[in-house]
Design a protein around this motif. Structure first.
Motif, PDB file in Angstrom:
ATOM      1  N   GLY A 118       0.787  -1.226   0.000  1.00 43.96           N
ATOM      2  CA  GLY A 118       0.000   0.000   0.000  1.00 43.96           C
ATOM      3  C   GLY A 118       0.817   1.272   0.000  1.00 43.96           C
ATOM      4  O   GLY A 118       0.319   2.340   0.375  1.00 43.96           O
ATOM      5  N   PHE A 119       2.100   1.188  -0.428  1.00 44.09           N
ATOM      6  CA  PHE A 119       2.913   2.402  -0.468  1.00 44.09           C
ATOM      7  C   PHE A 119       2.339   3.403  -1.449  1.00 44.09           C
ATOM      8  O   PHE A 119       1.960   3.064  -2.559  1.00 44.09           O
ATOM      9  CB  PHE A 119       4.349   2.066  -0.871  1.00 44.09           C
ATOM     10  CG  PHE A 119       5.207   3.292  -1.087  1.00 44.09           C
ATOM     11  CD1 PHE A 119       5.685   4.005  -0.007  1.00 44.09           C
ATOM     12  CD2 PHE A 119       5.510   3.723  -2.373  1.00 44.09           C
ATOM     13  CE1 PHE A 119       6.471   5.140  -0.203  1.00 44.09           C
ATOM     14  CE2 PHE A 119       6.297   4.848  -2.576  1.00 44.09           C
ATOM     15  CZ  PHE A 119       6.781   5.566  -1.487  1.00 44.09           C
ATOM     16  N   ASP A 120       2.279   4.671  -1.013  1.00 45.04           N
ATOM     17  CA  ASP A 120       1.836   5.763  -1.869  1.00 45.04           C
ATOM     18  C   ASP A 120       2.738   6.957  -1.586  1.00 45.04           C
ATOM     19  O   ASP A 120       2.843   7.397  -0.440  1.00 45.04           O
ATOM     20  CB  ASP A 120       0.373   6.117  -1.593  1.00 45.04           C
ATOM     21  CG  ASP A 120      -0.156   7.167  -2.550  1.00 45.04           C
ATOM     22  OD1 ASP A 120       0.191   8.349  -2.366  1.00 45.04           O
ATOM     23  OD2 ASP A 120      -0.918   6.819  -3.469  1.00 45.04           O
ATOM     24  N   LYS A 121       3.381   7.489  -2.618  1.00 41.58           N
ATOM     25  CA  LYS A 121       4.363   8.552  -2.423  1.00 41.58           C
ATOM     26  C   LYS A 121       3.736   9.813  -1.839  1.00 41.58           C
ATOM     27  O   LYS A 121       4.323  10.462  -0.962  1.00 41.58           O
ATOM     28  CB  LYS A 121       5.057   8.865  -3.748  1.00 41.58           C
ATOM     29  CG  LYS A 121       6.225   9.833  -3.613  1.00 41.58           C
ATOM     30  CD  LYS A 121       6.921  10.011  -4.953  1.00 41.58           C
ATOM     31  CE  LYS A 121       8.097  10.983  -4.845  1.00 41.58           C
ATOM     32  NZ  LYS A 121       8.788  11.161  -6.153  1.00 41.58           N
ATOM     33  N   GLU A 122       2.553  10.183  -2.305  1.00 42.32           N
ATOM     34  CA  GLU A 122       1.886  11.373  -1.772  1.00 42.32           C
ATOM     35  C   GLU A 122       1.553  11.198  -0.294  1.00 42.32           C
ATOM     36  O   GLU A 122       1.773  12.104   0.524  1.00 42.32           O
ATOM     37  CB  GLU A 122       0.614  11.674  -2.555  1.00 42.32           C
ATOM     38  CG  GLU A 122       0.815  12.361  -3.872  1.00 42.32           C
ATOM     39  CD  GLU A 122      -0.516  12.725  -4.491  1.00 42.32           C
ATOM     40  OE1 GLU A 122      -1.012  13.844  -4.232  1.00 42.32           O
ATOM     41  OE2 GLU A 122      -1.087  11.884  -5.219  1.00 42.32           O
ATOM     42  N   LEU A 123       0.993  10.059   0.055  1.00 44.47           N
ATOM     43  CA  LEU A 123       0.646   9.813   1.452  1.00 44.47           C
ATOM     44  C   LEU A 123       1.907   9.776   2.307  1.00 44.47           C
ATOM     45  O   LEU A 123       1.921  10.291   3.434  1.00 44.47           O
ATOM     46  CB  LEU A 123      -0.137   8.508   1.585  1.00 44.47           C
ATOM     47  CG  LEU A 123      -0.449   8.053   3.019  1.00 44.47           C
ATOM     48  CD1 LEU A 123      -1.149   9.149   3.821  1.00 44.47           C
ATOM     49  CD2 LEU A 123      -1.287   6.782   3.004  1.00 44.47           C
ATOM     50  N   HIS A 124       2.972   9.163   1.794  1.00 45.97           N
ATOM     51  CA  HIS A 124       4.238   9.148   2.523  1.00 45.97           C
ATOM     52  C   HIS A 124       4.703  10.583   2.778  1.00 45.97           C
ATOM     53  O   HIS A 124       5.118  10.919   3.892  1.00 45.97           O
ATOM     54  CB  HIS A 124       5.289   8.375   1.728  1.00 45.97           C
ATOM     55  CG  HIS A 124       6.672   8.490   2.279  1.00 45.97           C
ATOM     56  ND1 HIS A 124       7.013   8.077   3.549  1.00 45.97           N
ATOM     57  CD2 HIS A 124       7.823   9.007   1.725  1.00 45.97           C
ATOM     58  CE1 HIS A 124       8.304   8.327   3.775  1.00 45.97           C
ATOM     59  NE2 HIS A 124       8.796   8.890   2.688  1.00 45.97           N
ATOM     60  N   PHE A 125       4.617  11.427   1.759  1.00 47.22           N
ATOM     61  CA  PHE A 125       5.049  12.820   1.946  1.00 47.22           C
ATOM     62  C   PHE A 125       4.185  13.528   2.986  1.00 47.22           C
ATOM     63  O   PHE A 125       4.707  14.208   3.879  1.00 47.22           O
ATOM     64  CB  PHE A 125       5.009  13.608   0.635  1.00 47.22           C
ATOM     65  CG  PHE A 125       5.369  15.052   0.848  1.00 47.22           C
ATOM     66  CD1 PHE A 125       6.690  15.419   1.029  1.00 47.22           C
ATOM     67  CD2 PHE A 125       4.379  16.025   0.951  1.00 47.22           C
ATOM     68  CE1 PHE A 125       7.028  16.740   1.286  1.00 47.22           C
ATOM     69  CE2 PHE A 125       4.706  17.346   1.201  1.00 47.22           C
ATOM     70  CZ  PHE A 125       6.038  17.705   1.374  1.00 47.22           C
ATOM     71  N   LEU A 126       2.876  13.406   2.886  1.00 41.12           N
ATOM     72  CA  LEU A 126       1.983  14.085   3.832  1.00 41.12           C
ATOM     73  C   LEU A 126       2.254  13.623   5.266  1.00 41.12           C
ATOM     74  O   LEU A 126       2.295  14.437   6.202  1.00 41.12           O
ATOM     75  CB  LEU A 126       0.528  13.823   3.461  1.00 41.12           C
ATOM     76  CG  LEU A 126       0.040  14.449   2.158  1.00 41.12           C
ATOM     77  CD1 LEU A 126      -1.387  13.997   1.860  1.00 41.12           C
ATOM     78  CD2 LEU A 126       0.109  15.965   2.218  1.00 41.12           C
ATOM     79  N   THR A 127       2.436  12.331   5.455  1.00 41.25           N
ATOM     80  CA  THR A 127       2.704  11.791   6.789  1.00 41.25           C
ATOM     81  C   THR A 127       3.972  12.402   7.371  1.00 41.25           C
ATOM     82  O   THR A 127       3.990  12.848   8.524  1.00 41.25           O
ATOM     83  CB  THR A 127       2.833  10.263   6.727  1.00 41.25           C
ATOM     84  OG1 THR A 127       1.616   9.710   6.202  1.00 41.25           O
ATOM     85  CG2 THR A 127       3.093   9.672   8.101  1.00 41.25           C
ATOM     86  N   CYS A 128       5.028  12.437   6.560  1.00 41.68           N
ATOM     87  CA  CYS A 128       6.303  12.977   7.040  1.00 41.68           C
ATOM     88  C   CYS A 128       6.239  14.491   7.218  1.00 41.68           C
ATOM     89  O   CYS A 128       6.737  15.028   8.214  1.00 41.68           O
ATOM     90  CB  CYS A 128       7.418  12.611   6.064  1.00 41.68           C
ATOM     91  SG  CYS A 128       7.742  10.838   5.962  1.00 41.68           S
ATOM     92  N   ALA A 129       5.648  15.182   6.256  1.00 43.98           N
ATOM     93  CA  ALA A 129       5.610  16.644   6.312  1.00 43.98           C
ATOM     94  C   ALA A 129       4.866  17.154   7.542  1.00 43.98           C
ATOM     95  O   ALA A 129       5.247  18.162   8.142  1.00 43.98           O
ATOM     96  CB  ALA A 129       4.962  17.191   5.038  1.00 43.98           C
TER      97      ALA A 129
END
Length: 263
Positions: A90-101
């Motif tokens: 379920g990796f998603d680059k946008e979601l990964h960015f939002l989570t980290c940001a």
């Protein structure tokens, strides 16, 4: 009556996380171009950049962006960003960015001085609220599963500091990458999975600006004001060790007056 949301069920990643990644027997790490770490060029991600730069000190905001980049490097090394792995994990680059940001939103004035919530919990709640709020400003042609994203981001943010210590037997991909990425930026815990040139590149792209000095001052106040907070349990594991992380030698920088004034 509206139907209940249907959530995708994905495989989890076993802990301890660093040991799990090390056991994958992947090919040697390779350096990436700077563009590999660019922020996703989508309205929701660009709005997240704006809001977090406004809400927390510069040294903390840059930590959030470096966490994203380190998490992306680790995902690539582990093969979590392949099409097959995306389906399974379920990796998603946008979601990964939002989570980290958004994961350090609690480091702002309101999170530290006006809330009794641990900064991880305040960050998780505010991030969840903000992601859901974006539904009203997202064009119909750019729809995202924002309710699900909000829950996944909040879960990862709330848990990421306890996962440093291997609290859970398994975690989802976004909790794993937030934990690994932030742990790398703090203590170099995942340096074996990020090329040394990329570590320098990421720290040049988002300078450290005296990150460890800022973190020491802010979390000292967090622990003082909130006895028993989540950070209290791990504070001693990082300070003073975060000052002598070899992969960041010569890259730490120092707090500017403008940044110091926001502590």
């Amino acid at each position: 009556m509206p139907s209940s949301p249907t959530f995708c069920r994905h495989q989890t990643i076993p802990g301890p996380l660093v040991q799990t990644i090390a056991s994958l027997n992947r090919p040697p790490i390779t350096a990436k171009p700077s563009s590999f770490y660019d922020v996703p060029d989508t309205p929701i991600c660009l709005r997240a950049v704006e809001v977090i730069k406004k809400e927390i000190p510069d040294w903390a905001a840059n930590h959030c962006f470096r966490t994203y980049a380190f998490g992306l490097a680790i995902a690539n090394y582990a093969g979590f960003d392949t099409e097959q792995a995306k389906l399974e994990l379920g990796f998603d680059k946008e979601l990964h960015f939002l989570t980290c940001a958004l994961h350090e939103w609690g480091m702002g004035e309101e999170g530290i001085n006006q809330s009794k919530l641990s900064l991880e919990l305040w960050s998780a709640i505010r991030a969840r609220e903000w992601i859901i709020e974006q539904q009203s400003s997202t064009p119909e042609g750019e729809m995202r599963p924002l309710q699900e994203w909000a829950d996944l981001a909040a879960e990862a943010i709330a848990r990421h500091t306890i996962e440093f210590r291997g609290f859970s037997k398994t975690v989802n991909i976004h909790t794993a990458l937030l934990t690994l990425g932030s742990g790398q930026d703090l203590m170099g815990l995942s340096s074996a999975f990020v090329h040394p040139d990329d570590i320098k590149l990421i720290c040049k792209k988002w300078p450290r600006l005296g990150y460890v000095d800022g973190l020491r001052a802010l979390t000292k106040e967090e622990v003082r004001q909130k006895p028993g907070c989540l950070f209290e349990g791990c504070w001693g594991d990082f300070d003073p060790g975060m000052y002598s992380v070899s992969c960041f030698k010569g890259l730490q920088g120092s707090l500017t007056k403008r940044v110091s004034a926001r502590l």
